[in-house]
Design a protein around this motif. Structure first.
Motif, PDB file in Angstrom:
ATOM      1  N   GLY A  83      28.775 -77.063 -16.198  1.00 55.88           N
ATOM      2  CA  GLY A  83      29.248 -75.716 -16.502  1.00 55.88           C
ATOM      3  C   GLY A  83      30.068 -75.089 -15.401  1.00 55.88           C
ATOM      4  N   LYS A  84      30.390 -75.853 -14.360  1.00 56.20           N
ATOM      5  CA  LYS A  84      31.126 -75.278 -13.233  1.00 56.20           C
ATOM      6  C   LYS A  84      32.477 -74.714 -13.646  1.00 56.20           C
ATOM      7  CE  LYS A  84      28.911 -78.010  -9.705  1.00 56.20           C
ATOM      8  NZ  LYS A  84      29.036 -79.078  -8.745  1.00 56.20           N
ATOM      9  N   GLY A  85      33.067 -75.269 -14.661  1.00 57.14           N
ATOM     10  CA  GLY A  85      34.377 -74.806 -15.086  1.00 57.14           C
ATOM     11  C   GLY A  85      34.371 -73.443 -15.743  1.00 57.14           C
ATOM     12  N   MET A  86      33.207 -72.967 -16.187  1.00 57.96           N
ATOM     13  CA  MET A  86      33.176 -71.687 -16.901  1.00 57.96           C
ATOM     14  C   MET A  86      33.554 -70.516 -15.996  1.00 57.96           C
ATOM     15  SD  MET A  86      30.112 -72.140 -19.622  1.00 57.96           S
ATOM     16  CE  MET A  86      30.691 -70.848 -20.692  1.00 57.96           C
ATOM     17  N   GLY A  87      33.155 -70.558 -14.748  1.00 60.35           N
ATOM     18  CA  GLY A  87      33.564 -69.516 -13.804  1.00 60.35           C
ATOM     19  C   GLY A  87      35.056 -69.582 -13.536  1.00 60.35           C
ATOM     20  N   GLY A  88      35.583 -70.779 -13.351  1.00 57.42           N
ATOM     21  CA  GLY A  88      37.012 -70.961 -13.122  1.00 57.42           C
ATOM     22  C   GLY A  88      37.841 -70.619 -14.345  1.00 57.42           C
ATOM     23  N   PHE A  89      37.267 -70.861 -15.515  1.00 59.55           N
ATOM     24  CA  PHE A  89      37.969 -70.543 -16.751  1.00 59.55           C
ATOM     25  C   PHE A  89      38.194 -69.038 -16.881  1.00 59.55           C
ATOM     26  CE2 PHE A  89      38.272 -70.553 -21.519  1.00 59.55           C
ATOM     27  CZ  PHE A  89      39.438 -71.302 -21.583  1.00 59.55           C
ATOM     28  N   LEU A  90      37.247 -68.248 -16.347  1.00 55.90           N
ATOM     29  CA  LEU A  90      37.442 -66.793 -16.337  1.00 55.90           C
ATOM     30  C   LEU A  90      38.683 -66.428 -15.517  1.00 55.90           C
ATOM     31  CD1 LEU A  90      33.793 -65.456 -15.865  1.00 55.90           C
ATOM     32  CD2 LEU A  90      35.183 -65.409 -17.955  1.00 55.90           C
ATOM     33  N   GLN A  91      38.854 -67.099 -14.387  1.00 54.23           N
ATOM     34  CA  GLN A  91      40.024 -66.829 -13.551  1.00 54.23           C
ATOM     35  C   GLN A  91      41.309 -67.243 -14.260  1.00 54.23           C
ATOM     36  OE1 GLN A  91      40.160 -65.080 -10.880  1.00 54.23           O
ATOM     37  NE2 GLN A  91      42.309 -65.384 -10.514  1.00 54.23           N
ATOM     38  N   LEU A  92      41.251 -68.332 -14.986  1.00 54.93           N
ATOM     39  CA  LEU A  92      42.414 -68.769 -15.761  1.00 54.93           C
ATOM     40  C   LEU A  92      42.755 -67.730 -16.832  1.00 54.93           C
ATOM     41  CD1 LEU A  92      44.433 -71.093 -16.307  1.00 54.93           C
ATOM     42  CD2 LEU A  92      42.770 -71.958 -17.963  1.00 54.93           C
ATOM     43  N   GLY A  93      41.726 -67.199 -17.478  1.00 57.31           N
ATOM     44  CA  GLY A  93      41.943 -66.173 -18.498  1.00 57.31           C
ATOM     45  C   GLY A  93      42.562 -64.910 -17.934  1.00 57.31           C
ATOM     46  N   ARG A  94      42.315 -64.635 -16.678  1.00 58.87           N
ATOM     47  CA  ARG A  94      42.915 -63.478 -16.012  1.00 58.87           C
ATOM     48  C   ARG A  94      44.331 -63.808 -15.533  1.00 58.87           C
ATOM     49  NH1 ARG A  94      42.672 -62.879 -10.504  1.00 58.87           N
ATOM     50  NH2 ARG A  94      43.592 -60.947  -9.820  1.00 58.87           N
ATOM     51  N   SER A  95      44.525 -65.024 -15.047  1.00 60.69           N
ATOM     52  CA  SER A  95      45.798 -65.387 -14.416  1.00 60.69           C
ATOM     53  C   SER A  95      46.947 -65.572 -15.396  1.00 60.69           C
ATOM     54  CB  SER A  95      45.619 -66.675 -13.605  1.00 60.69           C
ATOM     55  OG  SER A  95      44.698 -66.468 -12.574  1.00 60.69           O
ATOM     56  N   ILE A  96      46.700 -66.139 -16.548  1.00 58.38           N
ATOM     57  CA  ILE A  96      47.793 -66.376 -17.504  1.00 58.38           C
ATOM     58  C   ILE A  96      48.408 -65.060 -17.973  1.00 58.38           C
ATOM     59  CG2 ILE A  96      48.351 -67.289 -19.796  1.00 58.38           C
ATOM     60  CD1 ILE A  96      46.459 -69.639 -19.135  1.00 58.38           C
ATOM     61  N   PRO A  97      47.618 -64.075 -18.419  1.00 57.16           N
ATOM     62  CA  PRO A  97      48.240 -62.787 -18.784  1.00 57.16           C
ATOM     63  C   PRO A  97      48.908 -62.109 -17.588  1.00 57.16           C
ATOM     64  CG  PRO A  97      45.985 -62.889 -19.601  1.00 57.16           C
ATOM     65  CD  PRO A  97      46.194 -64.092 -18.752  1.00 57.16           C
ATOM     66  N   MET A  98      48.376 -62.360 -16.410  1.00 52.58           N
ATOM     67  CA  MET A  98      48.968 -61.780 -15.205  1.00 52.58           C
ATOM     68  C   MET A  98      50.403 -62.282 -15.021  1.00 52.58           C
ATOM     69  SD  MET A  98      47.013 -61.822 -11.607  1.00 52.58           S
ATOM     70  CE  MET A  98      47.551 -60.876 -10.237  1.00 52.58           C
ATOM     71  N   VAL A  99      50.596 -63.575 -15.178  1.00 56.47           N
ATOM     72  CA  VAL A  99      51.937 -64.159 -15.038  1.00 56.47           C
ATOM     73  C   VAL A  99      52.858 -63.647 -16.140  1.00 56.47           C
ATOM     74  CG1 VAL A  99      53.239 -66.328 -15.121  1.00 56.47           C
ATOM     75  CG2 VAL A  99      51.121 -66.201 -13.802  1.00 56.47           C
ATOM     76  N   VAL A 100      52.347 -63.579 -17.361  1.00 55.72           N
ATOM     77  CA  VAL A 100      53.157 -63.066 -18.475  1.00 55.72           C
ATOM     78  C   VAL A 100      53.577 -61.622 -18.205  1.00 55.72           C
ATOM     79  CG1 VAL A 100      53.102 -62.461 -20.933  1.00 55.72           C
ATOM     80  CG2 VAL A 100      52.180 -64.660 -20.159  1.00 55.72           C
ATOM     81  N   ALA A 101      52.636 -60.814 -17.729  1.00 59.29           N
ATOM     82  CA  ALA A 101      52.956 -59.411 -17.434  1.00 59.29           C
ATOM     83  C   ALA A 101      53.990 -59.300 -16.327  1.00 59.29           C
ATOM     84  CB  ALA A 101      51.678 -58.656 -17.045  1.00 59.29           C
ATOM     85  N   MET A 102      53.910 -60.165 -15.319  1.00 59.19           N
ATOM     86  CA  MET A 102      54.906 -60.128 -14.246  1.00 59.19           C
ATOM     87  C   MET A 102      56.305 -60.430 -14.779  1.00 59.19           C
ATOM     88  SD  MET A 102      53.333 -61.632 -10.728  1.00 59.19           S
ATOM     89  CE  MET A 102      52.097 -62.766 -11.267  1.00 59.19           C
ATOM     90  N   MET A 103      56.377 -61.274 -15.791  1.00 59.69           N
ATOM     91  CA  MET A 103      57.681 -61.628 -16.348  1.00 59.69           C
ATOM     92  C   MET A 103      58.310 -60.470 -17.114  1.00 59.69           C
ATOM     93  SD  MET A 103      56.943 -65.648 -17.412  1.00 59.69           S
ATOM     94  CE  MET A 103      57.232 -65.305 -19.073  1.00 59.69           C
ATOM     95  N   PHE A 104      57.486 -59.579 -17.670  1.00 59.54           N
ATOM     96  CA  PHE A 104      58.005 -58.503 -18.505  1.00 59.54           C
ATOM     97  C   PHE A 104      57.900 -57.119 -17.878  1.00 59.54           C
ATOM     98  CE2 PHE A 104      57.044 -61.914 -21.493  1.00 59.54           C
ATOM     99  CZ  PHE A 104      58.272 -62.024 -22.126  1.00 59.54           C
ATOM    100  N   CYS A 105      57.325 -57.021 -16.679  1.00 59.71           N
ATOM    101  CA  CYS A 105      57.133 -55.692 -16.084  1.00 59.71           C
ATOM    102  C   CYS A 105      58.464 -55.023 -15.745  1.00 59.71           C
ATOM    103  CB  CYS A 105      56.214 -55.766 -14.865  1.00 59.71           C
ATOM    104  SG  CYS A 105      56.885 -56.645 -13.451  1.00 59.71           S
ATOM    105  N   GLY A 106      59.460 -55.793 -15.384  1.00 60.31           N
ATOM    106  CA  GLY A 106      60.772 -55.216 -15.093  1.00 60.31           C
ATOM    107  C   GLY A 106      61.377 -54.563 -16.328  1.00 60.31           C
ATOM    108  N   TYR A 107      61.199 -55.201 -17.462  1.00 60.83           N
ATOM    109  CA  TYR A 107      61.694 -54.633 -18.715  1.00 60.83           C
ATOM    110  C   TYR A 107      60.986 -53.309 -19.015  1.00 60.83           C
ATOM    111  CZ  TYR A 107      62.586 -53.984 -23.673  1.00 60.83           C
ATOM    112  OH  TYR A 107      62.929 -53.449 -24.884  1.00 60.83           O
TER     113      TYR A 107
END
Length: 187
Positions: A48-72
């Motif tokens: 189950g070690k990946g479940m903690g890391g998966f939370l970070q992945l769930g936070r990071s992907i929208p973070m990158v998407v938001a960075m791409m559109f924040c200028g707009y």
């Protein structure tokens, strides 16, 4: 050549708080991961070690998407309003995290938080640069110091509260509510 005295206005103070609470909200999950796993019954050991890391992945992907559109978004409604909205989204996500009844809800809450964090990441520095076009470096460096202050504060305060037996939920909800302060300044 001696630098002149730094002058701050409401948006500077708001930017300091944005960086501070961005750091606090970013540190929230790593600080509370163990008690969160116990409370919500997801494993952190063996397979189950990946479940903690998966939370970070769930936070990071929208973070990158938001960075791409924040200028707009900033171009449409302005940087100040976009940052204010972003802090609201980040705080709401962390607040929801503290109210989560199960692992999947935490994952979705952190996706919400990641959207706000990504927009903050993309806009905070250019916003401060626009506030101080004559000496942007001084003001940017000073503002960025509040990230470090937020990290140290989160570790010391949340760590102390967790050690004292305070629920991770109370810490997350409080961090989410406190993020409203800079949002009010920007909105």
């Amino acid at each position: 050549m001696a630098a002149g005295k730094m002058h701050f206005d409401r948006y500077d103070y708001g930017s300091f708080m944005v960086m501070f609470f961005y750091a606090v909200c970013s540190m929230a999950v790593p600080m509370m991961l163990y008690p969160m796993a116990l409370d919500l019954h997801f494993p952190l050991q063996d397979g189950g070690k990946g479940m903690g890391g998966f939370l970070q992945l769930g936070r990071s992907i929208p973070m990158v998407v938001a960075m791409m559109f924040c200028g707009y978004a900033a171009g449409r409604i302005g940087k100040a309003k976009t940052i204010g909205f972003s802090v609201l989204v980040m705080g709401f996500g962390i607040f929801l995290c503290g109210c989560s009844p199960f692992y999947g809800f935490v994952f979705l809450a952190l996706m919400v938080s990641g959207l706000g964090e990504g927009m903050i990441e993309g806009l905070a520095t250019p916003f401060v640069q626009d506030l101080h076009p004559k000496e942007p470096g001084r003001y940017i460096n000073f503002t960025h110091s509040f990230w470090s202050i937020g990290v140290v504060s989160a570790v010391l305060i949340a760590g102390g509260l967790l050690t004292a037996g305070v629920s991770w939920r109370i810490i997350a909800v409080t961090a989410g509510i406190c993020a409203l302060v800079p949002a009010v300044i920007f909105l």
